[in-house]
Design an enzyme around this catalytic site. Sequence first.
Site, PDB file in Angstrom:
ATOM      1  N   HIS A 155       6.513   1.179 -11.213  1.00  0.00           N
ATOM      2  CA  HIS A 155       7.763   1.926 -11.414  1.00  0.00           C
ATOM      3  C   HIS A 155       8.048   1.908 -12.917  1.00  0.00           C
ATOM      4  O   HIS A 155       7.672   0.972 -13.609  1.00  0.00           O
ATOM      5  CB  HIS A 155       8.850   1.181 -10.642  1.00  0.00           C
TER       6      HIS A 155
ATOM      7  N   ASP B  32       7.633  -7.486  -9.439  1.00  0.00           N
ATOM      8  CA  ASP B  32       8.702  -6.538  -9.140  1.00  0.00           C
ATOM      9  C   ASP B  32       8.785  -6.492  -7.611  1.00  0.00           C
ATOM     10  O   ASP B  32       7.965  -5.861  -6.940  1.00  0.00           O
ATOM     11  CB  ASP B  32       8.342  -5.168  -9.728  1.00  0.00           C
TER      12      ASP B  32
ATOM     13  N   GLN C 256      10.858  -3.752  -3.512  1.00  0.00           N
ATOM     14  CA  GLN C 256      10.538  -3.199  -2.193  1.00  0.00           C
ATOM     15  C   GLN C 256       9.958  -4.241  -1.240  1.00  0.00           C
ATOM     16  O   GLN C 256       9.514  -3.888  -0.142  1.00  0.00           O
ATOM     17  CB  GLN C 256       9.542  -2.024  -2.329  1.00  0.00           C
TER      18      GLN C 256
ATOM     19  N   LYS D 140      19.236  -2.540  -2.373  1.00  0.00           N
ATOM     20  CA  LYS D 140      18.167  -2.030  -1.517  1.00  0.00           C
ATOM     21  C   LYS D 140      18.041  -2.881  -0.251  1.00  0.00           C
ATOM     22  O   LYS D 140      17.171  -2.668   0.572  1.00  0.00           O
ATOM     23  CB  LYS D 140      16.830  -2.030  -2.273  1.00  0.00           C
TER      24      LYS D 140
ATOM     25  N   CYS E 140      10.026   7.749  -9.992  1.00  0.00           N
ATOM     26  CA  CYS E 140       9.936   6.890 -11.190  1.00  0.00           C
ATOM     27  C   CYS E 140       8.533   6.333 -11.404  1.00  0.00           C
ATOM     28  O   CYS E 140       8.347   5.274 -12.016  1.00  0.00           O
ATOM     29  CB  CYS E 140      10.955   5.748 -11.151  1.00  0.00           C
TER      30      CYS E 140
END
Lengths: 81, 411
Positions: B119, B196, B199, B222, B367
Site C-alpha cells: 500500500h 503492515d 488487513q 477497519k 492505493c
Amino acid sequence: MGEGDKKKHLLLEILRSLGEAKLARIQEEVEARRLSEPEKYEALTGCNLQDLLIEMAEEGLVERIFPEWGAPVYRVRENRT
Amino acid sequence: MLPEKLREDFPALKRLRNGKPVIYLDSACMSLKPRQVIEAVREYYELYPACGGRGRSQHWFAREVKEATERAREEVARFINATPEEIVWTKNTTEAINLVARSFRLERGDVVLTSDREHNSNLVPWLELERTRGIRHEVVPAREDETFDVERLKEMLSPKVKLVSVVHVSNLDGYALPVEEIVEVAHDYGARVLLDAAQSVPHRSVDVSRLEADFLAFSVHKMLGPSLGVLYGREEALRELSPFIAGGDTVSDSYYERAIFLPPPHRFEAGLQDYAAQIGAAAAVRYLTRVGMRRIEEHERRLTQYLSKKLSAIEEVRFVGVRDARLRSGIVSFRLERHGRSLVAPSDVAELLDRHYNIMLRSGDHCLHAWFNARGIGASGSVRASLYLYNTREECDLLVEGIERIVEVEG
C-alpha cells in the site's frame, strides 16, 4: 497551464481521437499513450479518470450520456460558445 | 458460517434505498460499526468528555477518562497478545508506519526492503527517506503466480538491510505473506521487521509474541472501531525509536534547554488524544473477541471461496492478484475483460452496482498504484469486494447477479 488544466487538455485530445467512448476504452487509450509517450502523458498517471471526466462534464467540456441501464458514454462537447 | 443475527448489531445495515437493503463490501477500507462501539463512544461524549493523559487534570471526569483509556490500551494489547507498554496510539496505520520510518535509526546507504505489493502507506515513506536521507529502498519481486518469494528475499538480505517492512495480508487480494518465515530470515541478518497488519488484525487471530515481528501497525476503523491507529512495538524495538511528534504528554519534565522524554509508549503520543476513539477501540476488540477471531476468519474464508467460485463461472471475470483462489481471504479483486481487453471500467462497475443493487465496493488502484502501474493497468485498476463478519452468501449472490447483468448489457 496548471496541472489540472493539463490533465483535461490531454484527456480532451484523447477523447476527440476516440469520438465517443466508454470509460474502459478511454482508460485503455490512456494506458497505451502513457506507455508510448510517457513524458507527454505523465500528467495522467495515477489520475482518477472517472472523477476527472465527471468534473469536465460539469464544466461543459464533455458530454456524459447515460443509457437506460449501463455505463455512461463520453464525447467532447464541441459546440461551446 | 456466523449467525446472521449479529447483523442486527450494525445499524447501518438497516438502511434501505429504493426499498433495497445495504450490501456493504468495502470493509477493507472502513468497517461498519456495531451499536456496542457506538454506545461506548456516545457514553464518553455524554458522560465524561474531558481530557485524559498523564499530568493533566485531576478531577472526577478526567480520572474516568484516564481509567477508561488505560483499560482500552490493556484490552487492545491483550487482543494481539502484547503488553500495554507495547501499544502506541496513532491516527491510523499510515501514521504508525511513518512513526517507524521517521524515528528508526536509518543512515545514508542503509537498505529497507519491501514486497512489491505494498500500500502507498508502506511505500511512499521509504521513497521519501530515499530522497531526503539517502537510504536505499529495494523491492522484493513476487513469483510469477504473485506469491511472495522468500528465496529472493534471502538473496537480497545483507548487513546493509536494517529493516524489512512488508504487508501481512494484502489489501489487493487478501493474500497472506509468509510473515513467520520473513521475520526469521530478516532477523538472521540483524534486520528489524515491520508488518503492515491493517488487513490481518481485523480478520484473523494475530499473536505478536508468536510472530516475533519488531513492529506491527493496524487501524481500529477497519475492525469495527472508530478512526484510530495502533503501532505495536516490542519493548526493546520501541526504545530504539526517537520521539516522533514532541509535545505535551511525551515528557516527564522540561527546562529551557532540554526535555526529559517519557519511556514508550507515552513518548510517542503528543498532545490531547482521541479518547473517545480509544474507548471505542476497547469496545471493538471486546465485540470481536466475543464473536471469536477464528470463527470470523473461517467465515470470511468460506465466503471468499464461495464468491470466487461463483465469479469464476463468468467468462469475463479476470481475478487480480494471486492466481490460486485458495490463497485469497476476505478480499476478491477482479476486472471484466474480453479477449484481453477491458470490457467495463472498474469504476463503472462500482457505480452500476451502487446505483442498481445498493452494493458498495471499491474500484481503482486501492492505493497500490505501483503494483498496477508495473502491470500496465494503472489507469483502471480493479473492482474489489472486501468481506467481513456481517456479510452473507445471499449478498455474494446479489453481487454475482449484478456482475452478470453488467456483462450482459455491456457485452
